[in-house]
Structure formats: structure tokens, C-alpha cells
Write a protein that holds these residues in place. Sequence first.
Motif, PDB file in Angstrom:
ATOM      1  N   SER A   1      -8.268 -10.541   6.256  1.00  0.00           N
ATOM      2  CA  SER A   1      -8.714 -11.183   7.499  1.00  0.00           C
ATOM      3  C   SER A   1     -10.214 -10.957   7.724  1.00  0.00           C
ATOM      4  N   LYS A   2     -10.884 -10.400   6.717  1.00  0.00           N
ATOM      5  CA  LYS A   2     -12.318 -10.120   6.873  1.00  0.00           C
ATOM      6  C   LYS A   2     -13.061 -10.720   5.676  1.00  0.00           C
ATOM      7  N   GLY A   3     -13.356  -9.901   4.669  1.00  0.00           N
ATOM      8  CA  GLY A   3     -14.188 -10.358   3.548  1.00  0.00           C
ATOM      9  C   GLY A   3     -13.687 -11.626   2.869  1.00  0.00           C
TER      10      GLY A   3
ATOM     11  N   GLY B   1       5.428   3.573   5.567  1.00  0.00           N
ATOM     12  CA  GLY B   1       4.584   2.419   5.884  1.00  0.00           C
ATOM     13  C   GLY B   1       5.072   1.698   7.133  1.00  0.00           C
ATOM     14  N   ASP B   2       4.771   0.414   7.190  1.00  0.00           N
ATOM     15  CA  ASP B   2       5.057  -0.378   8.394  1.00  0.00           C
ATOM     16  C   ASP B   2       6.514  -0.305   8.845  1.00  0.00           C
ATOM     17  N   ILE B   3       7.451  -0.125   7.910  1.00  0.00           N
ATOM     18  CA  ILE B   3       8.865  -0.197   8.331  1.00  0.00           C
ATOM     19  C   ILE B   3       9.385   1.111   8.908  1.00  0.00           C
TER      20      ILE B   3
ATOM     21  N   LEU C   1       0.814  -1.212   0.000  1.00  0.00           N
ATOM     22  CA  LEU C   1       0.000   0.000   0.000  1.00  0.00           C
ATOM     23  C   LEU C   1       0.852   1.268   0.000  1.00  0.00           C
ATOM     24  N   ALA C   2       1.895   1.305   0.835  1.00  0.00           N
ATOM     25  CA  ALA C   2       2.712   2.516   0.913  1.00  0.00           C
ATOM     26  C   ALA C   2       3.441   2.756  -0.415  1.00  0.00           C
ATOM     27  N   GLY C   3       4.069   1.703  -0.944  1.00  0.00           N
ATOM     28  CA  GLY C   3       4.844   1.861  -2.174  1.00  0.00           C
ATOM     29  C   GLY C   3       3.973   2.246  -3.364  1.00  0.00           C
TER      30      GLY C   3
ATOM     31  N   LEU D   1      -0.741 -15.321   8.305  1.00  0.00           N
ATOM     32  CA  LEU D   1      -1.599 -14.532   7.416  1.00  0.00           C
ATOM     33  C   LEU D   1      -0.966 -13.177   7.129  1.00  0.00           C
ATOM     34  N   ARG D   2      -0.523 -13.011   5.900  1.00  0.00           N
ATOM     35  CA  ARG D   2      -0.004 -11.703   5.500  1.00  0.00           C
ATOM     36  C   ARG D   2      -0.370 -11.364   4.056  1.00  0.00           C
ATOM     37  N   THR D   3      -0.357 -12.379   3.189  1.00  0.00           N
ATOM     38  CA  THR D   3      -0.524 -12.108   1.763  1.00  0.00           C
ATOM     39  C   THR D   3      -1.888 -12.599   1.267  1.00  0.00           C
TER      40      THR D   3
END
Length: 410
Positions: free
Chosen positions: A49-51, A281-283, A14-16, A129-131
Motif C-alpha cells: 500500500s506504499k512503495g 500472526g493475524d489469526i 510473514l508469520a509462517g 488490497l491484500r496480495t
Amino acid sequence: MGDPRRIVIVGSGLAGATAAGTLRDKGYSGQVLLLGQEQHRPYELPALSKGILLGDTNEPDWVHDEATYADQDIELRLSTVISELRPDTREVVEADGTTHPFDRLLLATGSQPRRPVMTGVHLDGVHLLRTLDDARTLRAELLAGRRVVIVGAGWIGCEVAAAARRNGCEVTVVEPLPLPLYRLLGDTIAAVFRDVHAEEGVTWKLGVGVFGFTGDGRVSGVSLDDGSELPADVTVVAVGAAPRVELAHSAGLELAGAVTSGGVDVNACLRTTAPDVYAAGDIAAHFHPRYGRRVRVEHWANAKDQGAHVAGNLVGGAEPYTASPYFFSDQYDLGLEFRGIADPLADDLVVRGDLAAREFTAFWVRGDEVQATLNVNMWDDGDVLSALVEGDTRVDRTKLADGDLASLLG
Ligand SMILES: Cc1cc2nc3c(=O)[nH]c(=O)nc-3n(C[C@H](O)[C@H](O)[C@H](O)COP(=O)(O)OP(=O)(O)OC[C@H]3O[C@@H](n4cnc5c(N)ncnc54)[C@H](O)[C@@H]3O)c2cc1C
């Protein structure tokens, strides 16, 4: 350096991908190369993790339409792993030696789920769960009647538990802390989440850790620290994520310390300690003027906003990033938003609304300032809540609990 001619982005999350699109939106006309390990074009993670686990959809929210990359002349190279950053010669290198020179570089390599060292953690049926591929694989396993054991009751563990219950699985969640989301929400609010999941049929194993996984090829049980064993057809390990800092670290860039649980050290403008190298982002562990310290945020809004923000700095701007953290989650019929940074185990809690009815806003207050807010199934006060956590408003606690919130802003 004048305008950079070639901007390279490592990490097509998302960030990139937001940074790449924003560069074009801002009129940047040089080369933009977006390199990513994923085989799918950039997508957002929340639906995983939802839809997707609920079976409502098989597709994530894509960051851009497929055509955008060609239309905006963003060179997107998928299935591409960068294994080295050479800040001195300004190039990044793929494992096969292919080099990509840059004038400015954005590192947006995100996080990876922690896989604890324990027996059986590599057995089939033990999921992380990541991808998108992780989510689709797990979805196919969450079949009605299956015994699912989830290790860890953070946000992702709780969301997976909700989806698995809705799919008709028998769900047990194991968490060594006394309550789910305990460190994030403190005991009063965390208890609400414990009770919601219990009412939905989740079995809690709280205050006990996981020792390992058992099974012959495929997982069939989970051993707990207290010597007991849970039978399991499927397990999900959701014990947090670690920022992917390997490239930055081996290139000698400064990393942040334990307070932010690692991350790449960036200044308020998201620039690393290497000239012409930025991180988002996350990093990114960035210096936040409001908190007077570094913060690192593993949330959707942070990745999106920092990706957009850093684009301006990549092309010569020097604007500090000052947004406060924002997070959302959905579990069963409960939707929530969390704003700010608090220490729920130390800050005072003020509740507005009805905890039992699960329609409330929680405020964490230090002195007379709101540090963070959580609104659950209440959606009208978002702007006021943002202003409260981002501004310098002195608050009257009785008005927080039961008064005109907007009037607090003066
Ligand atoms: C299942 C799940 C659900 C979530 N739900 C929510 C939610 O409801 N609300 C919320 O606020 N947040 C949520 N989040 C968190 C949020 O989605 C993340 O904080 C956000 O996606 C981080 O974006 P990013 O671009 O920094 O990293 P990522 O999205 O992780 O993207 C990083 C990319 O870099 C690539 N990469 C890494 N290293 C290399 C390399 N060396 N070479 C090439 N490519 C590389 C990775 O493959 C990855 O595609 C969720 C996260 C997960 C995992």
C-alpha cells in the motif's frame, strides 16, 4: 511427545515464513514443510500500500532470499491450499485429497479483506488490497487524472489515498464515521490526518456510508447512503480484514469472541485448544498477561515476532508471548509509529510537540499509566515509548507533555 520430527506450517506469509526460518536458526533438524496458497514466495505486506502503489518498486520485501529455502532445507510448497485440518490423526489435507502428516502444526493463515455485501461490489474496477497481485493490479489502474473512490478511512484506505494522490489521481474517500482513523486515534489526532489528506487534495465524504457500486461491467460510480452518487473510474474497498479461521473452525478448535473480532483462541504460548496445533500472526487471539485478556493484532511486527516466538514453543518450549502491539505507517511525508493498546475515545490524550507542524508524540493515558503512544515524524524516543507502554511506570502528565521523557522511567 519428544522432539517433533515433522513440523507443518499452513500459511506462507510473514508469520509462517518467519517461524520456518527461526526453527532452523534455533538448530531444529527435523522436517519443515511450509504450505501456502500464494504463487509467490513469502513476502511482507507493508510495501503493497506504499512503495508498490507509488511505483517506487514492483517488488515487496521478501521474507527470505529465494535460496534460503533450499539452503535451510525448508520445503516450500506454493499454490497449495489446505482445505481441512484433522487434529485427531494429525494431518492437513489439500482440496485434491493430498494429506500432509504433522507432529506439530502452525496455523498462520492471516486475514482477508472484508468485501461488504452490496450492489456492484464484484464489478471490474472495484479493488480489494491484500496480495502482491492485488497491489500490482491496482497500481496499473492508479493513473494520473483518474477518479478514484476509496471506501473506508482506516490505515489502508489512508495509505491508498496518499499513493493515489501522489500518482495524480482525483481521490475521494468515503467514511461513515466523522473522521478518518476515528476509533483508532480519537477526534484530536484523527483531525490531523483529515487535514493532511485535505491539504494534499483528497476530498472527504465523512459521516456517510456507501450503498453500492454502479456500472455496466466496469464500475463507473459509487452510490452513497444520502442518495448522492460519486463518479468513479477506480474504487478500492478498504473496510477492514477478517481472520482466516475456516480451517481451525471446521476442525473444532476454539475460536475467540467478538472482543478480538474473531481469531483462533490460543493461550499465552500461542497454542490452540488442539494439542500440537499452534497459531501465530493475524489469526491468533492470544491471552496477553499485561492486558489480562485476549488480544488479536493485525500488524507486521506482531506477525514477525510471533512467528519467531512460536518456533521455540513448537519444539518444546512454553514461553508466553508478551510483546505489546507496534504498528507503523507512512502517508505523504508523514511517518508514524503506534505502540500499545488504548481506547482513544475514553482515555485521556496528552500531546508532546506540535500538532500543526505534524511533529508530535501523542500519549493515551488512563489514571497515571500510559496505554499507547503515537509518534509522528519524531524518531528519537522509540525505546522510551516502548518502555512506557510495556512497563508499570507511573507517569507525571506534565513531563509527558514537556519534560525529559527518559527520566520518567526512573
Ligand atoms: C496492504 C497492506 C499493508 C500493510 N501495511 C502495514 C504497515 O505499514 N504496518 C504494519 O504494522 N502492518 C501492516 N499491514 C499488516 C501486516 O502486514 C499483517 O498484519 C501481516 O502481514 C500478517 O501476517 P500473517 O503471516 O499473519 O498473515 P498473511 O501475511 O496474510 O499471510 C497468511 C498467508 O496464509 C495463506 N493462507 C491462508 N489460508 C490458507 C490455506 N487454507 N492454505 C494455504 N495457505 C493459506 C495466505 O494466502 C497468506 O499468504 C499491512 C497489511 C496489508 C494488507
